[in-house]
Design an enzyme around this catalytic site. Structure first.
Site, PDB file in Angstrom:
ATOM      1  N   CYS A 102       0.813  -1.220   0.000  1.00 36.65           N
ATOM      2  CA  CYS A 102       0.000   0.000   0.000  1.00 36.65           C
ATOM      3  C   CYS A 102       0.847   1.269   0.000  1.00 36.65           C
ATOM      4  O   CYS A 102       0.332   2.349  -0.238  1.00 36.65           O
ATOM      5  CB  CYS A 102      -0.954   0.011   1.191  1.00 36.65           C
ATOM      6  SG  CYS A 102      -0.120   0.179   2.782  1.00 36.65           S
TER       7      CYS A 102
ATOM      8  N   CYS B  24      -3.076  -1.146   8.623  1.00 35.02           N
ATOM      9  CA  CYS B  24      -2.576   0.133   9.150  1.00 35.02           C
ATOM     10  C   CYS B  24      -2.378   0.056  10.665  1.00 35.02           C
ATOM     11  O   CYS B  24      -1.392   0.574  11.199  1.00 35.02           O
ATOM     12  CB  CYS B  24      -3.535   1.264   8.805  1.00 35.02           C
ATOM     13  SG  CYS B  24      -3.702   1.552   7.030  1.00 35.02           S
TER      14      CYS B  24
ATOM     15  N   ASP C 257       2.364   2.630   2.619  1.00 34.23           N
ATOM     16  CA  ASP C 257       2.395   3.339   3.901  1.00 34.23           C
ATOM     17  C   ASP C 257       3.771   3.214   4.547  1.00 34.23           C
ATOM     18  O   ASP C 257       4.371   2.141   4.546  1.00 34.23           O
ATOM     19  CB  ASP C 257       1.360   2.765   4.880  1.00 34.23           C
ATOM     20  CG  ASP C 257      -0.071   3.026   4.444  1.00 34.23           C
ATOM     21  OD1 ASP C 257      -0.288   3.946   3.644  1.00 34.23           O
ATOM     22  OD2 ASP C 257      -0.956   2.311   4.926  1.00 34.23           O
TER      23      ASP C 257
ATOM     24  N   CYS D  69      -2.465   6.669   4.174  1.00 34.85           N
ATOM     25  CA  CYS D  69      -3.885   6.993   4.099  1.00 34.85           C
ATOM     26  C   CYS D  69      -4.433   7.454   5.457  1.00 34.85           C
ATOM     27  O   CYS D  69      -3.728   7.475   6.457  1.00 34.85           O
ATOM     28  CB  CYS D  69      -4.660   5.771   3.614  1.00 34.85           C
ATOM     29  SG  CYS D  69      -4.582   4.384   4.776  1.00 34.85           S
TER      30      CYS D  69
END
Length: 144
Positions: free
Chosen positions: A35, A105, A37, A61
């Site tokens: 992703c 996350c 991150d 995000c």
């Protein structure tokens, strides 16, 4: 139903403890290649092992930023051993949930906290059990 809870939106739009600690006692940096991150957590630890200050920088995000913010709030003022008990599930619960596709996350937040504590232990020459930091399939303990 909204995709994100009010708490997630609050921690995303008004993140707590954003920034960098110069001369941090421990730094944990983790990322997710899928992703994109990237999360970095800095801790300042008192002589009696309490996390006096914690800051984070996250490129990611809304869920990644909210998870970082919540994790820092949860460990600030806590002893190091208590910080090591932080789980991604606790972060998700404190945020009143995350969409299933965003649970990773909260996992990054847990891992970043653990890596910051591990870095502190390494810098101070404090021995530890590597299993406190991973399941043996990550970069943190050198086992794959």
């Amino acid at each position: 139903m909204a995709l994100y809870s009010e708490k997630v939106m609050d921690h995303f739009t008004n993140p707590r403890n954003v920034g960098k600690i110069d001369n941090a006692d421990g730094i944990g940096e983790v990322g997710n290649a899928k992703c994109g991150d990237i999360m970095k957590i800095y801790i300042k630890v008192s002589d009696d092992g309490i996390i006096d200050d914690v800051k984070f920088n996250t490129f990611g995000c809304a869920s990644a930023i909210a998870s970082s913010s919540m994790a820092t709030e949860m460990i600030k003022g806590q002893p190091l051993d208590k910080a090591l008990e932080l789980t991604n599930k606790a972060v998700v619960e404190a945020l009143d949930g995350l969409p299933a596709v965003k649970i990773h996350c909260s996992v990054l937040a847990e891992e970043a906290v653990k890596m910051a504590v591990k870095d502190y232990y390494d810098k101070k020459g404090i021995s530890y059990d590597p299993s406190q930091f991973c399941e043996g399939n990550c970069e943190c303990c050198g086992e794959h």
